[in-house]
Design a protein around this motif. Structure first.
Motif, PDB file in Angstrom:
ATOM      1  N   THR A 184       0.828  -1.208   0.000  1.00  0.00           N
ATOM      2  CA  THR A 184       0.000   0.000   0.000  1.00  0.00           C
ATOM      3  C   THR A 184       0.861   1.256   0.000  1.00  0.00           C
ATOM      4  O   THR A 184       0.636   2.184  -0.783  1.00  0.00           O
ATOM      5  N   ILE A 185       1.866   1.296   0.872  1.00  0.00           N
ATOM      6  CA  ILE A 185       2.786   2.436   0.902  1.00  0.00           C
ATOM      7  C   ILE A 185       3.473   2.591  -0.450  1.00  0.00           C
ATOM      8  O   ILE A 185       3.595   3.700  -0.990  1.00  0.00           O
ATOM      9  N   TYR A 186       3.914   1.480  -1.021  1.00  0.00           N
ATOM     10  CA  TYR A 186       4.618   1.501  -2.309  1.00  0.00           C
ATOM     11  C   TYR A 186       3.730   2.075  -3.412  1.00  0.00           C
ATOM     12  O   TYR A 186       4.175   2.918  -4.207  1.00  0.00           O
ATOM     13  N   ASN A 187       2.493   1.632  -3.467  1.00  0.00           N
ATOM     14  CA  ASN A 187       1.599   2.076  -4.547  1.00  0.00           C
ATOM     15  C   ASN A 187       1.109   3.508  -4.359  1.00  0.00           C
ATOM     16  O   ASN A 187       0.848   4.206  -5.343  1.00  0.00           O
ATOM     17  N   ILE A 188       0.974   3.955  -3.121  1.00  0.00           N
ATOM     18  CA  ILE A 188       0.632   5.358  -2.888  1.00  0.00           C
ATOM     19  C   ILE A 188       1.766   6.255  -3.373  1.00  0.00           C
ATOM     20  O   ILE A 188       1.530   7.282  -4.020  1.00  0.00           O
ATOM     21  N   TRP A 189       3.009   5.852  -3.090  1.00  0.00           N
ATOM     22  CA  TRP A 189       4.164   6.631  -3.549  1.00  0.00           C
ATOM     23  C   TRP A 189       4.264   6.608  -5.079  1.00  0.00           C
ATOM     24  O   TRP A 189       4.571   7.628  -5.696  1.00  0.00           O
ATOM     25  N   ALA A 190       3.976   5.454  -5.685  1.00  0.00           N
ATOM     26  CA  ALA A 190       4.017   5.350  -7.146  1.00  0.00           C
ATOM     27  C   ALA A 190       2.969   6.261  -7.773  1.00  0.00           C
ATOM     28  O   ALA A 190       3.230   6.924  -8.792  1.00  0.00           O
ATOM     29  N   GLU A 191       1.793   6.317  -7.155  1.00  0.00           N
ATOM     30  CA  GLU A 191       0.735   7.194  -7.667  1.00  0.00           C
ATOM     31  C   GLU A 191       1.138   8.653  -7.526  1.00  0.00           C
ATOM     32  O   GLU A 191       0.924   9.464  -8.436  1.00  0.00           O
ATOM     33  N   HIS A 213      -3.172  -7.106  -6.970  1.00  0.00           N
ATOM     34  CA  HIS A 213      -2.320  -7.868  -7.877  1.00  0.00           C
ATOM     35  C   HIS A 213      -0.945  -8.110  -7.272  1.00  0.00           C
ATOM     36  O   HIS A 213      -0.375  -9.211  -7.408  1.00  0.00           O
ATOM     37  N   ASN A 214      -0.402  -7.087  -6.596  1.00  0.00           N
ATOM     38  CA  ASN A 214       0.902  -7.235  -5.939  1.00  0.00           C
ATOM     39  C   ASN A 214       0.873  -8.374  -4.920  1.00  0.00           C
ATOM     40  O   ASN A 214       1.786  -9.211  -4.887  1.00  0.00           O
ATOM     41  N   ILE A 215      -0.168  -8.402  -4.097  1.00  0.00           N
ATOM     42  CA  ILE A 215      -0.272  -9.413  -3.043  1.00  0.00           C
ATOM     43  C   ILE A 215      -0.463 -10.800  -3.630  1.00  0.00           C
ATOM     44  O   ILE A 215       0.172 -11.767  -3.194  1.00  0.00           O
ATOM     45  N   ARG A 216      -1.316 -10.911  -4.630  1.00  0.00           N
ATOM     46  CA  ARG A 216      -1.535 -12.223  -5.264  1.00  0.00           C
ATOM     47  C   ARG A 216      -0.242 -12.743  -5.884  1.00  0.00           C
ATOM     48  O   ARG A 216       0.102 -13.924  -5.730  1.00  0.00           O
ATOM     49  N   ASP A 217       0.468 -11.886  -6.593  1.00  0.00           N
ATOM     50  CA  ASP A 217       1.723 -12.299  -7.227  1.00  0.00           C
ATOM     51  C   ASP A 217       2.747 -12.723  -6.186  1.00  0.00           C
ATOM     52  O   ASP A 217       3.469 -13.714  -6.376  1.00  0.00           O
ATOM     53  N   THR A 218       2.821 -11.967  -5.083  1.00  0.00           N
ATOM     54  CA  THR A 218       3.786 -12.290  -4.029  1.00  0.00           C
ATOM     55  C   THR A 218       3.475 -13.642  -3.405  1.00  0.00           C
ATOM     56  O   THR A 218       4.374 -14.471  -3.210  1.00  0.00           O
ATOM     57  N   ILE A 219       2.210 -13.885  -3.100  1.00  0.00           N
ATOM     58  CA  ILE A 219       1.821 -15.156  -2.476  1.00  0.00           C
ATOM     59  C   ILE A 219       2.092 -16.326  -3.409  1.00  0.00           C
ATOM     60  O   ILE A 219       2.627 -17.370  -2.996  1.00  0.00           O
ATOM     61  N   LEU A 220       1.736 -16.171  -4.679  1.00  0.00           N
ATOM     62  CA  LEU A 220       1.956 -17.250  -5.649  1.00  0.00           C
ATOM     63  C   LEU A 220       3.437 -17.562  -5.814  1.00  0.00           C
ATOM     64  O   LEU A 220       3.832 -18.719  -5.977  1.00  0.00           O
ATOM     65  N   GLU A 221       4.264 -16.528  -5.746  1.00  0.00           N
ATOM     66  CA  GLU A 221       5.704 -16.725  -5.893  1.00  0.00           C
ATOM     67  C   GLU A 221       6.310 -17.361  -4.655  1.00  0.00           C
ATOM     68  O   GLU A 221       7.118 -18.292  -4.750  1.00  0.00           O
ATOM     69  N   LYS A 222       5.914 -16.867  -3.479  1.00  0.00           N
ATOM     70  CA  LYS A 222       6.545 -17.326  -2.241  1.00  0.00           C
ATOM     71  C   LYS A 222       6.065 -18.694  -1.796  1.00  0.00           C
ATOM     72  O   LYS A 222       6.785 -19.404  -1.075  1.00  0.00           O
ATOM     73  N   LYS A 223       4.864 -19.101  -2.189  1.00  0.00           N
ATOM     74  CA  LYS A 223       4.342 -20.375  -1.697  1.00  0.00           C
ATOM     75  C   LYS A 223       5.145 -21.561  -2.236  1.00  0.00           C
ATOM     76  O   LYS A 223       5.055 -22.669  -1.710  1.00  0.00           O
TER      77      LYS A 223
END
Length: 240
Positions: A184-191, A213-223
């Motif tokens: 959330t912090i990352y995307n607020i700064w990007a915006e 999308h960030n969270i889904r991608d992270t979970i799929l990668e880390k699992k």
């Protein structure tokens, strides 16, 4: 080498961005330029006031660790945890130390820029306002926190935000809370940067989708490498 940042005309340094950097530059003006010195370069390691004959990683760590408070250790565990997304964690660390180049900081460096928030244009763009108090940020946090299952919709201070990230509760897994806070912090700064540099803006629901999308991608990668992440997706999707 040190000699590479000076010539016969003096030091070639960018403008100081802090009082410490300014003090260093003032000190440098009073010593002989390395480019004019014929002696060989030497270095000195000093830890807690004690000169060291050579660099010691253990002594350096001990010197830093003894100065860390419980709060700072809590922050480190909330930022540099094992499964964090590196670019998110790095930006989160800078934000926590209040070193983000917000418009208020840019103005304090003498750049003559507007100090108004890039997102709402109705208040000074400080760290706390941009990430927590801005009406756009508040709308994003409302969507994110509702997704995690919380009833509150915003944070009053950066301290309360960090405490929330650090504490376990029965609402959502702690690691998911950290990942979402970072994203959330990352995307607020990007915006903010898109609006400032490209004059492109997105709505809070659109930014929320990017976080999703960030969270889904992270979970799929880390699992693939951590078993506990296999159930994390269920926690993230339960309140869709």
């Amino acid at each position: 080498m040190v000699a590479d940042i000076c010539d016969e005309n003096g030091w070639r340094l960018r403008g100081a961005r802090s009082l410490a950097a300014e003090s260093l530059q003032i000190h440098l003006t009073g010593i002989i330029l390395p480019s004019l010195c014929q002696d060989d370069d030497v270095f000195h390691w000093v830890i807690d006031g004690d000169p060291m004959p050579h660099y010691s990683a253990s002594r350096t760590w001990e010197g830093r660790a003894t100065k860390q408070s419980t709060v700072s250790l809590l922050v480190q565990h909330s930022v540099w945890f094992k499964m964090a997304t590196p670019r998110h964690a790095f930006l989160m660390w800078i934000a926590h130390n209040d070193r983000m180049p917000t418009r208020v900081r840019l103005s304090s460096w003498g750049l003559g820029t507007s100090t108004s928030c890039c997102l709402c244009d109705s208040a000074l763009e400080t760290r706390d306002h941009l990430f927590l108090g801005c009406e756009i940020s508040e709308q994003i946090w409302k969507l994110v926190l509702r997704r995690l299952g919380y009833t509150h919709s915003a944070f009053m201070t950066w301290t309360s935000f960090i405490e929330w990230i650090s504490l376990k509760d029965s609402t959502t897994p702690l690691i998911l809370k950290k990942l979402v806070a970072h994203a959330t912090i990352y995307n607020i700064w990007a915006e903010r940067n898109k609006r400032m540099h490209q004059e492109i803006s997105s709505t809070p629901p659109t930014i929320y989708k990017l976080i999703d999308h960030n969270i889904r991608d992270t979970i799929l990668e880390k699992k693939k490498i951590k078993k506990s992440f296999k159930t994390l997706m269920l926690s993230w999707l339960r309140n869709v």
